[in-house]
Design a protein around this motif. Structure first.
Motif, PDB file in Angstrom:
ATOM      1  N   LEU A   1       0.855  -1.266   0.117  1.00 16.57           N
ATOM      2  CA  LEU A   1      -0.008  -0.078   0.063  1.00 16.57           C
ATOM      3  C   LEU A   1       0.757   1.094   0.147  1.00 16.57           C
ATOM      4  CD1 LEU A   1      -2.988  -1.052   2.518  1.00 16.57           C
ATOM      5  CD2 LEU A   1      -3.063  -0.906  -0.102  1.00 16.57           C
ATOM      6  N   ASP A   2       1.899   1.185   0.819  1.00 16.08           N
ATOM      7  CA  ASP A   2       2.848   2.349   0.799  1.00 16.08           C
ATOM      8  C   ASP A   2       3.291   2.697  -0.631  1.00 16.08           C
ATOM      9  OD1 ASP A   2       2.802   3.227   3.301  1.00 16.08           O
ATOM     10  OD2 ASP A   2       4.170   1.807   4.106  1.00 16.08           O
ATOM     11  N   ALA A   3       3.864   1.607  -1.210  1.00 11.49           N
ATOM     12  CA  ALA A   3       4.506   1.867  -2.575  1.00 11.49           C
ATOM     13  C   ALA A   3       3.550   2.243  -3.608  1.00 11.49           C
ATOM     14  CB  ALA A   3       5.038   0.172  -2.945  1.00 11.49           C
ATOM     15  N   ALA A   4       2.293   1.889  -3.322  1.00 14.82           N
ATOM     16  CA  ALA A   4       1.132   2.190  -4.400  1.00 14.82           C
ATOM     17  C   ALA A   4       1.024   3.851  -4.134  1.00 14.82           C
ATOM     18  CB  ALA A   4      -0.090   1.267  -4.224  1.00 14.82           C
ATOM     19  N   ALA A   5       0.798   4.097  -2.887  1.00 20.93           N
ATOM     20  CA  ALA A   5       0.332   5.612  -2.627  1.00 20.93           C
ATOM     21  C   ALA A   5       1.469   6.435  -3.183  1.00 20.93           C
ATOM     22  CB  ALA A   5       0.320   5.652  -1.048  1.00 20.93           C
ATOM     23  N   ASP A   6       2.779   5.937  -2.940  1.00 25.74           N
ATOM     24  CA  ASP A   6       3.803   6.871  -3.399  1.00 25.74           C
ATOM     25  C   ASP A   6       3.874   6.912  -5.036  1.00 25.74           C
ATOM     26  OD1 ASP A   6       4.906   7.415  -0.736  1.00 25.74           O
ATOM     27  OD2 ASP A   6       6.161   5.714  -0.902  1.00 25.74           O
ATOM     28  N   ARG A   7       3.487   5.535  -5.929  1.00 25.16           N
ATOM     29  CA  ARG A   7       3.550   5.539  -7.143  1.00 25.16           C
ATOM     30  C   ARG A   7       2.574   6.465  -7.602  1.00 25.16           C
ATOM     31  NH1 ARG A   7       4.283   0.753  -6.911  1.00 25.16           N
ATOM     32  NH2 ARG A   7       2.071   0.032  -7.110  1.00 25.16           N
ATOM     33  N   HIS A   8       1.327   6.587  -7.075  1.00 24.12           N
ATOM     34  CA  HIS A   8       0.387   7.453  -7.663  1.00 24.12           C
ATOM     35  C   HIS A   8       0.257   8.980  -6.977  1.00 24.12           C
ATOM     36  CE1 HIS A   8      -1.265   4.281  -9.914  1.00 24.12           C
ATOM     37  NE2 HIS A   8      -1.337   3.205  -8.944  1.00 24.12           N
TER      38      HIS A   8
END
Length: 388
Positions: free
Chosen positions: A174-181
């Protein structure tokens, strides 16, 4: 006629959180809180380059490749380095009743506030057919009109047991997805029932008031994670799904007695309600909030007091530590152990109590071994905590 009371309750909870997100975004960008629903907000940050698929697993439902000249959907950055014109809020959705209710409320409320709404589902790969289940969740999120949507595969390790390992893998995704978007927030569907279970688990571990404080309504780096449903019970979320004809998935792990939380949910809490009467869940959730307030105050006190108990070289002076209230002193000790490299999740009350005896019950005892190969010992009236 308005919406069903359960639907109204979940929408109100999400609306309040979205207003908080807008206010936080405006504050970070030194803008006044938005008043008009369609007033564009300054972006949070440029979108970072996409991570390699092997880090989390590539999205299972990639879009049709886009040519450079093809138009992009409104609100979509033209490149990984161009900021988004409006805030994006993601919902973490497993397909269960809690997260489906949350996703439906986000899809309904976000457009009215000029917020983009997307979703992420995480496939832990722990059950047969998990890939198919994740694809179904993506289809449901698409039907709700959420965009972007990602389905991410994670590898679940073994550290801390299966539940903790799955949780760590999920939050990393979730952290990586939030950063990515470049998401302003990620909404989680934890309910008042989940909060009550968390408090009881903390009580069983004997980990102190911070454990009893349960889950925070706002947590994560920069307040990324928001839990709108902590004051709503699980049945409200399920009812909201039913009246909206939203299909839900009941994870068999939630009924598997091999898992501690499952046993607590299906055996422990019902037994407490039978013995003590209804209202146990509400009381435990209230205990969590009261405990959190107390723990926050003690943490602030410890942070202020820490400088006064260190000498010119930065070492902790045992005599000055001894003069502090135990709750404040132990917080200072715990923070020093974590700064020395002890993993916070593996540092329990019994570890801190042993170190505390070096201050309050000094009898010439030797060094104390802590998790992370950290050693605490008393030397010349100083408490020295370092890598062993």
């Amino acid at each position: 006629m308005g919406p069903h009371p359960a639907v109204a309750a979940i929408r109100l909870a999400v609306r309040r959180v979205l207003h908080d997100v807008l206010t936080d975004v405006a504050t970070r960008r030194e803008l006044p809180p938005p008043h008009a629903p369609h007033t564009p907000l300054a972006p949070l940050a440029p979108l970072p380059p996409a991570q390699a698929p092997h880090t989390l697993g590539a999205p299972r439902t990639p879009g049709i490749p886009r040519t450079p000249d093809a138009p992009r959907p409104q609100g979509t950055p033209d490149s990984a380095h161009e900021p988004s014109p409006t805030p994006l809020v993601l919902v973490a959705c497993s397909g269960g009743a809690d997260s489906m209710a949350l996703a439906s409320a986000l899809a309904f409320e976000a457009p009215k506030l000029g917020i983009r709404a997307g979703a992420v589902t995480v496939d832990h790969g722990l059950q047969p057919g998990s890939e198919l289940r994740a694809a179904e969740v993506v289809a449901r999120m698409t039907a709700l009109g959420l965009d972007p949507i990602e389905s991410l595969v994670v590898h679940v390790g073994r550290d801390g047991g299966p539940e903790a390992a799955a949780r760590d893998a999920r939050y990393a995704a979730l952290d990586a997805a939030a950063d990515r978007h470049g998401a302003a927030a990620v909404l989680l569907g934890h309910t008042r029932d989940d909060q009550a279970e968390t408090v009881l688990l903390g009580l069983a571990r004997g980990s102190g008031i911070r454990s009893l404080s349960g889950m925070a309504a706002v947590s994560g780096a920069g307040g990324r994670y928001r839990r709108p449903f902590l004051h709503l019970d699980r049945q409200t979320a399920r009812k909201a799904c039913m009246v909206q004809s939203l299909p839900v998935w009941d994870d068999p792990h939630n009924a598997d007695p091999a898992y501690t939380r499952s046993r607590l949910r299906h055996e422990g809490l019902p037994a407490l309600e039978k013995a003590l009467g209804k209202g146990v869940v509400e009381a435990l959730a209230r205990t969590a909030q009261l405990s959190r307030d107390d723990a926050d105050a003690l943490d602030a006190w410890a942070a202020q007091a820490e400088a006064s108990v260190r000498d010119a070289k930065g070492l902790l002076e045992c005599a000055k530590l001894f003069a502090l209230p135990p709750a404040v002193r132990r917080r200072i000790v715990r923070r020093a152990a974590i700064e020395a490299g002890a993993p916070a999740g593996a540092l329990f009350a019994r570890h801190i109590e042993e170190v505390d005896r070096l201050i309050t019950g000094w009898r010439g005892q030797g060094a104390i071994n802590l998790p992370g190969k950290v050693v605490a010992q008393r030397q010349g009236g100083r408490l020295v905590i370092r890598q062993g």
